[in-house]
Design a protein around this motif. Structure first.
Motif, PDB file in Angstrom:
ATOM      1  N   VAL A 133       0.874  -1.178   0.000  1.00 59.91           N
ATOM      2  CA  VAL A 133       0.000   0.000   0.000  1.00 59.91           C
ATOM      3  C   VAL A 133       0.908   1.225   0.000  1.00 59.91           C
ATOM      4  O   VAL A 133       1.872   1.288   0.778  1.00 59.91           O
ATOM      5  CB  VAL A 133      -0.927   0.030   1.242  1.00 59.91           C
ATOM      6  CG1 VAL A 133      -1.707   1.337   1.309  1.00 59.91           C
ATOM      7  CG2 VAL A 133      -1.891  -1.156   1.236  1.00 59.91           C
ATOM      8  N   LEU A 134       0.632   2.168  -0.891  1.00 61.64           N
ATOM      9  CA  LEU A 134       1.399   3.422  -0.934  1.00 61.64           C
ATOM     10  C   LEU A 134       0.445   4.601  -0.821  1.00 61.64           C
ATOM     11  O   LEU A 134      -0.540   4.665  -1.573  1.00 61.64           O
ATOM     12  CB  LEU A 134       2.184   3.569  -2.246  1.00 61.64           C
ATOM     13  CG  LEU A 134       3.297   2.559  -2.526  1.00 61.64           C
ATOM     14  CD1 LEU A 134       2.751   1.412  -3.368  1.00 61.64           C
ATOM     15  CD2 LEU A 134       4.451   3.224  -3.256  1.00 61.64           C
ATOM     16  N   LEU A 148       9.788   1.338  -0.873  1.00 62.39           N
ATOM     17  CA  LEU A 148       8.931   0.141  -0.932  1.00 62.39           C
ATOM     18  C   LEU A 148       9.783  -1.119  -1.110  1.00 62.39           C
ATOM     19  O   LEU A 148       9.485  -2.166  -0.532  1.00 62.39           O
ATOM     20  CB  LEU A 148       7.898   0.264  -2.062  1.00 62.39           C
ATOM     21  CG  LEU A 148       6.960  -0.943  -2.179  1.00 62.39           C
ATOM     22  CD1 LEU A 148       6.168  -1.149  -0.892  1.00 62.39           C
ATOM     23  CD2 LEU A 148       6.009  -0.793  -3.362  1.00 62.39           C
ATOM     24  N   LYS A 149      10.856  -0.998  -1.878  1.00 62.09           N
ATOM     25  CA  LYS A 149      11.757  -2.148  -2.055  1.00 62.09           C
ATOM     26  C   LYS A 149      12.390  -2.526  -0.711  1.00 62.09           C
ATOM     27  O   LYS A 149      12.546  -3.712  -0.402  1.00 62.09           O
ATOM     28  CB  LYS A 149      12.828  -1.787  -3.098  1.00 62.09           C
ATOM     29  CG  LYS A 149      13.804  -2.897  -3.419  1.00 62.09           C
ATOM     30  CD  LYS A 149      13.134  -3.941  -4.296  1.00 62.09           C
ATOM     31  CE  LYS A 149      14.075  -4.979  -4.862  1.00 62.09           C
ATOM     32  NZ  LYS A 149      14.794  -5.779  -3.912  1.00 62.09           N
ATOM     33  N   GLN A 150      12.718  -1.502   0.081  1.00 63.07           N
ATOM     34  CA  GLN A 150      13.282  -1.782   1.410  1.00 63.07           C
ATOM     35  C   GLN A 150      12.284  -2.585   2.245  1.00 63.07           C
ATOM     36  O   GLN A 150      12.646  -3.512   2.967  1.00 63.07           O
ATOM     37  CB  GLN A 150      13.640  -0.476   2.131  1.00 63.07           C
ATOM     38  CG  GLN A 150      14.702   0.362   1.427  1.00 63.07           C
ATOM     39  CD  GLN A 150      14.885   1.735   2.070  1.00 63.07           C
ATOM     40  OE1 GLN A 150      14.810   1.896   3.278  1.00 63.07           O
ATOM     41  NE2 GLN A 150      15.127   2.754   1.249  1.00 63.07           N
ATOM     42  N   LEU A 151      10.990  -2.243   2.116  1.00 65.33           N
ATOM     43  CA  LEU A 151       9.954  -2.960   2.876  1.00 65.33           C
ATOM     44  C   LEU A 151       9.770  -4.386   2.342  1.00 65.33           C
ATOM     45  O   LEU A 151       9.604  -5.340   3.106  1.00 65.33           O
ATOM     46  CB  LEU A 151       8.618  -2.212   2.787  1.00 65.33           C
ATOM     47  CG  LEU A 151       8.310  -1.242   3.927  1.00 65.33           C
ATOM     48  CD1 LEU A 151       9.353  -0.165   4.033  1.00 65.33           C
ATOM     49  CD2 LEU A 151       6.937  -0.627   3.772  1.00 65.33           C
ATOM     50  N   THR A 161       4.008  -8.604   8.076  1.00 64.68           N
ATOM     51  CA  THR A 161       3.442  -7.328   7.634  1.00 64.68           C
ATOM     52  C   THR A 161       4.490  -6.273   7.984  1.00 64.68           C
ATOM     53  O   THR A 161       5.048  -6.286   9.083  1.00 64.68           O
ATOM     54  CB  THR A 161       2.120  -7.045   8.388  1.00 64.68           C
ATOM     55  OG1 THR A 161       1.098  -7.906   7.879  1.00 64.68           O
ATOM     56  CG2 THR A 161       1.677  -5.587   8.225  1.00 64.68           C
ATOM     57  N   VAL A 162       4.773  -5.358   7.035  1.00 59.53           N
ATOM     58  CA  VAL A 162       5.884  -4.420   7.244  1.00 59.53           C
ATOM     59  C   VAL A 162       5.384  -2.969   7.133  1.00 59.53           C
ATOM     60  O   VAL A 162       4.630  -2.636   6.208  1.00 59.53           O
ATOM     61  CB  VAL A 162       7.009  -4.642   6.202  1.00 59.53           C
ATOM     62  CG1 VAL A 162       8.221  -3.776   6.543  1.00 59.53           C
ATOM     63  CG2 VAL A 162       7.419  -6.110   6.142  1.00 59.53           C
ATOM     64  N   TYR A 213       3.333   0.329   3.182  1.00 55.87           N
ATOM     65  CA  TYR A 213       3.013  -0.887   3.927  1.00 55.87           C
ATOM     66  C   TYR A 213       3.169  -2.098   3.020  1.00 55.87           C
ATOM     67  O   TYR A 213       2.904  -2.006   1.819  1.00 55.87           O
ATOM     68  CB  TYR A 213       1.539  -0.872   4.395  1.00 55.87           C
ATOM     69  CG  TYR A 213       1.124   0.393   5.110  1.00 55.87           C
ATOM     70  CD1 TYR A 213       1.059   0.447   6.504  1.00 55.87           C
ATOM     71  CD2 TYR A 213       0.781   1.548   4.396  1.00 55.87           C
ATOM     72  CE1 TYR A 213       0.670   1.607   7.166  1.00 55.87           C
ATOM     73  CE2 TYR A 213       0.392   2.719   5.054  1.00 55.87           C
ATOM     74  CZ  TYR A 213       0.334   2.744   6.431  1.00 55.87           C
ATOM     75  OH  TYR A 213      -0.044   3.898   7.086  1.00 55.87           O
ATOM     76  N   VAL A 214       3.581  -3.216   3.611  1.00 51.84           N
ATOM     77  CA  VAL A 214       3.388  -4.518   2.958  1.00 51.84           C
ATOM     78  C   VAL A 214       2.448  -5.285   3.882  1.00 51.84           C
ATOM     79  O   VAL A 214       2.738  -5.428   5.086  1.00 51.84           O
ATOM     80  CB  VAL A 214       4.720  -5.285   2.768  1.00 51.84           C
ATOM     81  CG1 VAL A 214       4.436  -6.705   2.275  1.00 51.84           C
ATOM     82  CG2 VAL A 214       5.615  -4.564   1.758  1.00 51.84           C
TER      83      VAL A 214
END
Ligand code: G1P
Length: 300
Positions: A133-134, A148-151, A161-162, A213-214
């Protein structure tokens, strides 16, 4: 730990943008530019650079401009071609390239019932796999590795869940979801609780969840309950919170420049900062800023 890859990203873009009235009366706030690019395009570029293959935009009424932005404009292309403006055609080609790299689907959130509800609207398209989710308001730029790649990388190693977290000043905690941490290792915090927009006194820490979020599928099961939280809205944070204990949740202290464009001062600050970083604009703006501030050093 390896689970299914994170292939899909939800962009909740159904807010009414009331903080930006009147400009958002007939225009989605996600189309407000940072210098010359709408905030939502920064998010889509980040998603693609993070390996996302499907983008789901959850829009409300009056969001036509977002659809048009990622669509091809043959009329404009033709106009620029006739005038030999290959420099500008190049900008259109870049957007076209984005929509060739991901499938973009648009969904309608029928009522503004909160961020959690907007995310839940995409549940059937997400199915039983983790998703990203962005929030387009939160523009995060990182040359090394998109946030987002880091997450997603943290999700791959933890299966959790990140959340993207960063320390914020204590007097600002009431604007964010704030996490309570258990153990921490290498910038990854185990999340044992999250509170949406706590008062400074009640905040469990100064680590705020900032717009990336992931989510594990379990979060959607919690969203299914449709329980309203803070502000009588269905909060994403509450659904994530209810999975704690059954499923792992972690916060990643991310690297990158964070721009909160969701308030007028934050938006103006982001525009000034990015404009001053851009060659060609900096030279024009620097003397103007000096002139405006001249004799008013207390305003700095
Ligand atoms: C939303 C979330 C909040 C998060 C914030 C980040 O709030 O509900 O948990 O910290 O985004 O920007 P909003 O800014 O939409 O009120």
């Amino acid at each position: 730990m390896t689970g299914p890859p994170v292939r899909k990203a939800i962009f909740p873009a159904a807010g009414l943008g009331t903080r930006f009235l009147p400009v958002t009366k007939a225009q989605p706030k996600e189309m407000l530019p940072l210098v010359d690019k709408p905030t939502i395009q920064y998010g889509v570029e980040e998603a693609i650079a993070s390996g996302i293959e499907e983008v789901i935009m959850v829009t409300g009424g009056g969001k036509r401009a977002i659809v048009d932005h990622f669509d091809r404009s043959r009329e404009l292309e033709h106009y620029l071609e006739e005038r030999g403006r290959s420099d500008l055609l190049h900008i259109l080609a870049e957007i076209d390239d984005l929509s060739n790299q991901v499938d973009i689907t648009y969904l309608q959130q029928k009522e503004p019932r909160g961020l959690g509800h907007a995310v839940w609207t995409a549940r059937r398209l997400i199915g039983d796999e983790p998703c990203a989710v962005l929030l387009a308001d939160d523009v995060i730029l990182c040359d090394d590795r998109p946030v987002l790649k880091q997450l997603i990388d943290a999700h791959r190693t933890t299966g959790a869940t990140v959340l993207a977290v960063r320390r914020v000043p204590r007097n600002e905690v009431s604007r964010y979801g704030i996490i309570e941490t258990g153990g921490s290792k290498g910038g990854i915090h185990e999340v044992v609780d999250i509170v949406e927009k706590p008062s400074a006194d009640d905040a469990p820490s100064d680590l705020a969840a900032l717009g990336r979020y992931v989510l594990l599928p379990a979060v959607f099961l919690e969203l299914d309950r449709g329980e309203p939280g803070a502000g009588n809205e269905i909060q994403l944070v509450d659904a994530i919170k209810r999975t704690i204990g059954t499923f792992p949740v972690v916060g990643v202290e991310f690297a990158g420049d964070y721009y909160d464009t969701g308030t007028v001062p934050g938006y103006l600050r982001a525009n000034l900062t990015l404009a001053m970083k851009r060659e060609g604009l900096r030279e024009e703006l620097a003397p103007l800023l000096r002139e405006l501030l001249d004799g008013q050093p207390d305003r700095l």
